[in-house]
Motif scaffolding. Structure first.
Motif, PDB file in Angstrom:
ATOM      1  N   VAL A 567       0.834  -1.208   0.000  1.00  0.00           N
ATOM      2  CA  VAL A 567       0.000   0.000   0.000  1.00  0.00           C
ATOM      3  C   VAL A 567       0.867   1.257   0.000  1.00  0.00           C
ATOM      4  CG1 VAL A 567      -1.669   1.341   1.349  1.00  0.00           C
ATOM      5  CG2 VAL A 567      -1.951  -1.137   1.098  1.00  0.00           C
ATOM      6  N   GLN A 568       1.965   1.234   0.771  1.00  0.00           N
ATOM      7  CA  GLN A 568       2.808   2.424   0.892  1.00  0.00           C
ATOM      8  C   GLN A 568       3.609   2.741  -0.375  1.00  0.00           C
ATOM      9  OE1 GLN A 568       2.908   4.679   3.378  1.00  0.00           O
ATOM     10  NE2 GLN A 568       1.233   3.553   4.392  1.00  0.00           N
ATOM     11  N   ARG A 569       3.603   1.831  -1.332  1.00  0.00           N
ATOM     12  CA  ARG A 569       4.273   2.112  -2.617  1.00  0.00           C
ATOM     13  C   ARG A 569       3.501   3.153  -3.435  1.00  0.00           C
ATOM     14  NH1 ARG A 569       4.811  -4.036  -4.665  1.00  0.00           N
ATOM     15  NH2 ARG A 569       6.190  -4.849  -3.032  1.00  0.00           N
ATOM     16  N   TYR A 570       2.244   3.322  -3.095  1.00  0.00           N
ATOM     17  CA  TYR A 570       1.358   4.170  -3.904  1.00  0.00           C
ATOM     18  C   TYR A 570       0.952   5.428  -3.152  1.00  0.00           C
ATOM     19  CZ  TYR A 570       1.073  -0.075  -6.682  1.00  0.00           C
ATOM     20  OH  TYR A 570       1.385  -1.171  -7.433  1.00  0.00           O
ATOM     21  N   GLN A 571       0.535   6.413  -3.925  1.00  0.00           N
ATOM     22  CA  GLN A 571       0.057   7.666  -3.333  1.00  0.00           C
ATOM     23  C   GLN A 571      -1.456   7.644  -3.119  1.00  0.00           C
ATOM     24  OE1 GLN A 571       2.486   9.530  -6.657  1.00  0.00           O
ATOM     25  NE2 GLN A 571       2.320  11.279  -5.276  1.00  0.00           N
ATOM     26  N   TYR A 572      -2.144   6.865  -3.962  1.00  0.00           N
ATOM     27  CA  TYR A 572      -3.597   6.743  -3.856  1.00  0.00           C
ATOM     28  C   TYR A 572      -4.011   5.294  -4.093  1.00  0.00           C
ATOM     29  CZ  TYR A 572      -3.973  11.835  -4.058  1.00  0.00           C
ATOM     30  OH  TYR A 572      -3.860  13.177  -3.785  1.00  0.00           O
ATOM     31  N   VAL A 573      -5.119   4.936  -3.480  1.00  0.00           N
ATOM     32  CA  VAL A 573      -5.714   3.612  -3.688  1.00  0.00           C
ATOM     33  C   VAL A 573      -7.157   3.805  -4.140  1.00  0.00           C
ATOM     34  CG1 VAL A 573      -6.465   1.464  -2.616  1.00  0.00           C
ATOM     35  CG2 VAL A 573      -4.256   2.453  -2.000  1.00  0.00           C
ATOM     36  N   ALA A 574      -7.509   3.194  -5.280  1.00  0.00           N
ATOM     37  CA  ALA A 574      -8.884   3.249  -5.791  1.00  0.00           C
ATOM     38  C   ALA A 574      -9.547   1.907  -5.516  1.00  0.00           C
ATOM     39  CB  ALA A 574      -8.891   3.556  -7.282  1.00  0.00           C
ATOM     40  N   LEU A 575     -10.648   1.957  -4.766  1.00  0.00           N
ATOM     41  CA  LEU A 575     -11.400   0.753  -4.435  1.00  0.00           C
ATOM     42  C   LEU A 575     -12.812   0.896  -5.011  1.00  0.00           C
ATOM     43  CD1 LEU A 575     -11.353  -1.936  -2.878  1.00  0.00           C
ATOM     44  CD2 LEU A 575     -12.009  -0.679  -0.821  1.00  0.00           C
ATOM     45  N   PRO A 576     -12.975   0.593  -6.312  1.00  0.00           N
ATOM     46  CA  PRO A 576     -14.267   0.823  -6.958  1.00  0.00           C
ATOM     47  C   PRO A 576     -15.345  -0.184  -6.574  1.00  0.00           C
ATOM     48  CG  PRO A 576     -12.740  -0.173  -8.497  1.00  0.00           C
ATOM     49  CD  PRO A 576     -11.958   0.114  -7.249  1.00  0.00           C
ATOM     50  N   GLU A 577     -14.911  -1.333  -6.052  1.00  0.00           N
ATOM     51  CA  GLU A 577     -15.852  -2.397  -5.707  1.00  0.00           C
ATOM     52  C   GLU A 577     -15.359  -3.093  -4.445  1.00  0.00           C
ATOM     53  OE1 GLU A 577     -17.655  -6.422  -7.899  1.00  0.00           O
ATOM     54  OE2 GLU A 577     -16.544  -4.921  -9.061  1.00  0.00           O
ATOM     55  N   ASP A 593     -12.133   0.448   8.267  1.00  0.00           N
ATOM     56  CA  ASP A 593     -13.122  -0.377   7.591  1.00  0.00           C
ATOM     57  C   ASP A 593     -13.685   0.389   6.391  1.00  0.00           C
ATOM     58  OD1 ASP A 593     -14.804  -2.389   6.915  1.00  0.00           O
ATOM     59  OD2 ASP A 593     -16.243  -2.062   8.527  1.00  0.00           O
ATOM     60  N   TYR A 594     -13.023   0.252   5.252  1.00  0.00           N
ATOM     61  CA  TYR A 594     -13.462   0.929   4.032  1.00  0.00           C
ATOM     62  C   TYR A 594     -13.967  -0.110   3.030  1.00  0.00           C
ATOM     63  CZ  TYR A 594     -10.989   5.082   5.716  1.00  0.00           C
ATOM     64  OH  TYR A 594     -10.562   6.159   6.436  1.00  0.00           O
ATOM     65  N   LYS A 595     -15.030   0.234   2.313  1.00  0.00           N
ATOM     66  CA  LYS A 595     -15.575  -0.690   1.310  1.00  0.00           C
ATOM     67  C   LYS A 595     -15.303  -0.213  -0.110  1.00  0.00           C
ATOM     68  CE  LYS A 595     -19.032  -2.832   4.246  1.00  0.00           C
ATOM     69  NZ  LYS A 595     -20.462  -3.170   4.426  1.00  0.00           N
ATOM     70  N   VAL A 596     -15.737   0.999  -0.449  1.00  0.00           N
ATOM     71  CA  VAL A 596     -15.466   1.551  -1.782  1.00  0.00           C
ATOM     72  C   VAL A 596     -15.059   3.010  -1.631  1.00  0.00           C
ATOM     73  CG1 VAL A 596     -17.046   0.002  -3.022  1.00  0.00           C
ATOM     74  CG2 VAL A 596     -17.888   2.197  -2.170  1.00  0.00           C
ATOM     75  N   GLY A 597     -14.326   3.513  -2.638  1.00  0.00           N
ATOM     76  CA  GLY A 597     -13.934   4.914  -2.625  1.00  0.00           C
ATOM     77  C   GLY A 597     -12.518   5.115  -3.132  1.00  0.00           C
ATOM     78  N   LEU A 598     -12.099   6.378  -3.185  1.00  0.00           N
ATOM     79  CA  LEU A 598     -10.733   6.752  -3.546  1.00  0.00           C
ATOM     80  C   LEU A 598     -10.045   7.233  -2.277  1.00  0.00           C
ATOM     81  CD1 LEU A 598      -8.558   7.319  -5.758  1.00  0.00           C
ATOM     82  CD2 LEU A 598      -9.493   9.640  -5.871  1.00  0.00           C
ATOM     83  N   TYR A 599      -8.847   6.714  -2.024  1.00  0.00           N
ATOM     84  CA  TYR A 599      -8.166   7.006  -0.768  1.00  0.00           C
ATOM     85  C   TYR A 599      -6.743   7.498  -1.010  1.00  0.00           C
ATOM     86  CZ  TYR A 599     -12.018   4.103   0.802  1.00  0.00           C
ATOM     87  OH  TYR A 599     -13.278   3.583   1.015  1.00  0.00           O
ATOM     88  N   LYS A 600      -6.373   8.496  -0.231  1.00  0.00           N
ATOM     89  CA  LYS A 600      -4.998   8.971  -0.248  1.00  0.00           C
ATOM     90  C   LYS A 600      -4.209   8.176   0.780  1.00  0.00           C
ATOM     91  CE  LYS A 600      -2.133  13.097   0.284  1.00  0.00           C
ATOM     92  NZ  LYS A 600      -2.100  14.550   0.580  1.00  0.00           N
ATOM     93  N   VAL A 601      -3.039   7.715   0.398  1.00  0.00           N
ATOM     94  CA  VAL A 601      -2.216   6.900   1.288  1.00  0.00           C
ATOM     95  C   VAL A 601      -1.383   7.805   2.183  1.00  0.00           C
ATOM     96  CG1 VAL A 601      -0.410   5.145   1.418  1.00  0.00           C
ATOM     97  CG2 VAL A 601      -2.100   5.050  -0.425  1.00  0.00           C
ATOM     98  N   GLY A 605      -2.382   5.426   7.435  1.00  0.00           N
ATOM     99  CA  GLY A 605      -3.478   4.675   6.848  1.00  0.00           C
ATOM    100  C   GLY A 605      -4.001   5.328   5.585  1.00  0.00           C
ATOM    101  N   LEU A 606      -5.286   5.187   5.350  1.00  0.00           N
ATOM    102  CA  LEU A 606      -5.919   5.724   4.151  1.00  0.00           C
ATOM    103  C   LEU A 606      -6.889   6.842   4.514  1.00  0.00           C
ATOM    104  CD1 LEU A 606      -6.714   2.430   2.191  1.00  0.00           C
ATOM    105  CD2 LEU A 606      -4.639   3.802   2.146  1.00  0.00           C
ATOM    106  N   GLN A 607      -6.862   7.896   3.705  1.00  0.00           N
ATOM    107  CA  GLN A 607      -7.747   9.038   3.916  1.00  0.00           C
ATOM    108  C   GLN A 607      -8.640   9.189   2.690  1.00  0.00           C
ATOM    109  OE1 GLN A 607      -5.645  12.711   4.593  1.00  0.00           O
ATOM    110  NE2 GLN A 607      -7.463  13.965   4.200  1.00  0.00           N
TER     111      GLN A 607
END
Length: 614
Positions: A567-577, A593-601, A605-607
């Motif tokens: 996860v820390q290799r990336y700047q953002y994580v996209a969780l479309p599903e 506890d995230y299900k879907v969304g766009l997150y900044k690393v 954690g994720l924001q």
């Protein structure tokens, strides 16, 4: 869609089409010919690195031409005669508007939209120039840009969106199909016209692997080629206009895709045949020499645009991309292919083209049976000589030549994993089926034409039964054509409906599309293994976030520490599903506890965010 931009674009099209009609271009040929002229102008601008200027200048020039025509009409300097309005004109307008509105609301779903065709349009719109060596986001650097340039021009004026891109491409397709009506010798014979309408409807059956709701050029190629051949036929008594048309359409076909070469060759042979047939030279060798010289000059001229493109590709990019014409690449590919591998691919290819389960094979049989049956009916029942069997010979020869060229492509320019599965073969083979269906119908119009004007009137029927049969057949053809086209429209709507759960649409629900080229590292979490393994998730992510550093991943069966490292290799994580494993690991690792969304690393954690900030 920007209404003002659309109006300006339409005025420009009227300006170009009207202006070239003043120099003798056929009414039905005018639209596609003017679009090709605009595309070639844009191509020259792009190659000179003036694309951003060209996207506006070409449309403004069209508007100026429109104003000049209006002034000329007001002062009665030159007037284009009104050639009438026919049933098929109305059919094309109604069906065209219905298809256009449907396409405008359709998403892009096909893999190749994101691997190249939609991506290159987005790149051209936002960057304003052709790809350069440092632009790693473009993988297929050798693909010519013709259709992308015209679509780019359209969306520049009406606004960028998936639907706008599809409509821009549709304008090229529909203008090309409209040009085929130019071959009709008698526009008042509604049956002949609606046979052509029926053919336009039927080719969508063989276009099922491509479909108009995708930015794939495999349908544009045969349509533009058919329009070019129609133009060469229509101008058979105007050699200069014949050659100019062949030059324009040949240049366009070369610049649509590398495989356009086959279609250019067909136009070249037909041009040579008609030049010889209609030459006024008495001695055959003089007739042949003059016709061959004009044809060679025309075809070489049309190749120059493609030669320029190849020089640009070789000068700009050091690596050879997929499907690029490269002698060294072909030699290396052939050297790596053993005779056993070639035989294996060949056997599978033969099995496909001789199988009745193959849609393209059914199309081949349909073309042959239709022309044979038509010849029998017209020659034996109507007692009228015709050349349909002579037409069938070159059509079948083109089938054989095209099949061989497609097989060669699998051998010399495709990786083994794709070649052995004949990936995209139905799409490629159906292109020639579509072209030959259109050409066969064009030939049938000539075979059914009545040269005696006195036998073409409403009172020329043998009896009331034949008159009613003719009128009923025209009505039935019109109904079937319309039903088939609305079936295609419903098919596009259905595909759009079931596509709401696919990745391109899901990304739109979690984040705003990025419209600035960047190098942000984004991880697209996709629960579908196939989408990740074939790079579909990565390509869609690159297009949507407009970054060359987007990866798709499905497997997150990792330890807590390894999961954090990934996860820390990336700047953002996209969780479309929702992804069960990824969600579980987030909860275990970051206590989130995230299900879907766009997150900044972040380090903690994720924001959650709604778009990437570059």
């Amino acid at each position: 869609m920007a209404l003002i931009g659309l109006i300006i674009f339409i005025i420009a099209q009227l300006g170009y089409a009207g202006s070239i009609r003043m120099v003798g271009v056929n009414k039905y040929m005018a639209w596609i010919t003017s679009m090709i002229i605009q595309t070639l102008l844009l191509y020259i601008m792009a190659m000179l690195n003036w694309l951003r200027f060209g996207l506006r200048a070409v449309v403004i020039l069209g508007c100026i031409l429109f104003l000049v025509r209006m002034v000329m009409a007001i002062f009665k300097i030159q007037k284009i005669p009104f050639e009438g309005f026919h049933y098929f004109d109305l059919w094309m307008i109604v069906i065209g508007l219905s298809l256009g509105t449907t396409l405008y609301s359709s998403p892009l779903l096909h893999y190749d939209n994101y691997s190249h065709w939609a991506l290159i349009v987005k790149y051209l719109v936002l960057q304003g120039h052709l790809p350069i060596a440092s632009d790693a986001i473009i993988s297929f650097t050798s693909y010519p840009p013709a259709t992308a340039l015209f679509i780019t021009q359209f969306v520049t004026w009406v606004g960028f969106s998936s639907g706008a891109m599809l409509v821009g491409q549709f304008l090229l397709i529909w203008a090309g199909l409209y040009a085929v009506f130019a071959v009709l010798r008698d526009y008042t014979r509604s049956t002949n016209a609606f046979i052509l309408c029926l053919t336009i409807s039927l080719i969508n059956v063989f276009n099922i692997a491509i479909r108009m709701n995708n930015l794939l050029v495999d349908f544009i190629l045969p349509v533009v080629a058919a329009a070019g051949i129609a133009g060469v036929y229509v101008y058979r008594h105007q050699p200069w206009l014949q050659c100019v048309t062949a030059f324009l359409f040949g240049s366009e076909l070369f610049l649509i895709k590398n495989s356009g070469t086959m279609y250019v060759v067909m136009i070249g042979f037909y041009l040579l045949y008609l030049l010889m047939k209609n030459s006024k030279e008495i001695k055959w060798f003089k007739r042949f020499g003059k016709s061959l010289g004009l044809t060679a000059l025309t075809m070489v001229g049309s190749y120059l645009s493609f030669f320029w493109w190849n020089q640009h590709v070789h000068a700009t990019f050091s690596t050879v991309s997929k499907h690029q014409i490269s002698t060294s690449a072909y030699k290396n590919q052939l050297a790596s292919e053993s005779s056993k591998v070639i035989m294996k691919i060949g056997n599978k290819f033969l099995h496909q083209i001789f199988s009745l389960d193959s849609l393209s094979t059914r199309g081949f049989l349909l073309v042959n049976l239709t022309l044979i049956i038509a010849w029998v009916v017209i020659r034996l029942y109507l007692k009228k000589p015709n050349n349909l069997l002579k037409v069938l010979l070159p059509l079948d020869a083109s089938f054989v030549a095209y099949y061989l060229s497609v097989f060669a492509m699998y051998i010399v320019s495709m990786p083994y994993s794709e070649a052995i599965n004949l990936e995209g073969s139905e799409r490629y083979l159906s292109s020639m089926v579509i072209l030959n269906m259109l050409l066969a119908t064009m030939a049938m119009d000539r075979a059914m034409y009545e040269p005696d004007v006195s036998k073409r009137g409403i009172r020329s029927f043998k009896n009331i039964i034949t008159k009613n049969t003719y009128q009923l057949s025209a009505l039935v053809l019109a109904l079937f054509s319309t039903i088939l086209m609305f079936s295609e429209i419903n098919g596009i709507k259905y595909r759009s409906t079931i596509g709401k759960e696919e990745l391109p649409v899901e990304l739109n629900h979690i984040a705003k599309q990025d419209m600035k080229y960047n190098h942000t590292k984004v991880l697209v979490v996709d629960p579908h293994t196939a989408d990740v393994n074939d790079y579909y998730a990565g390509y869609v992510g690159k297009y949507y976030f407009f970054s060359d550093k987007v990866d798709g991943r499905e497997n997150f069966m990792l330890s807590n520490s390894d999961f954090k490292k990934v996860v820390q290799r990336y700047q953002y994580v996209a969780l479309p599903e929702w992804h069960r494993t990824f969600t579980t690991m987030l909860r275990k690792t970051y206590h989130e506890d995230y299900k879907v969304g766009l997150y900044k690393v972040t380090s903690k954690g994720l924001q959650k965010v709604n778009q990437i900030k570059n």
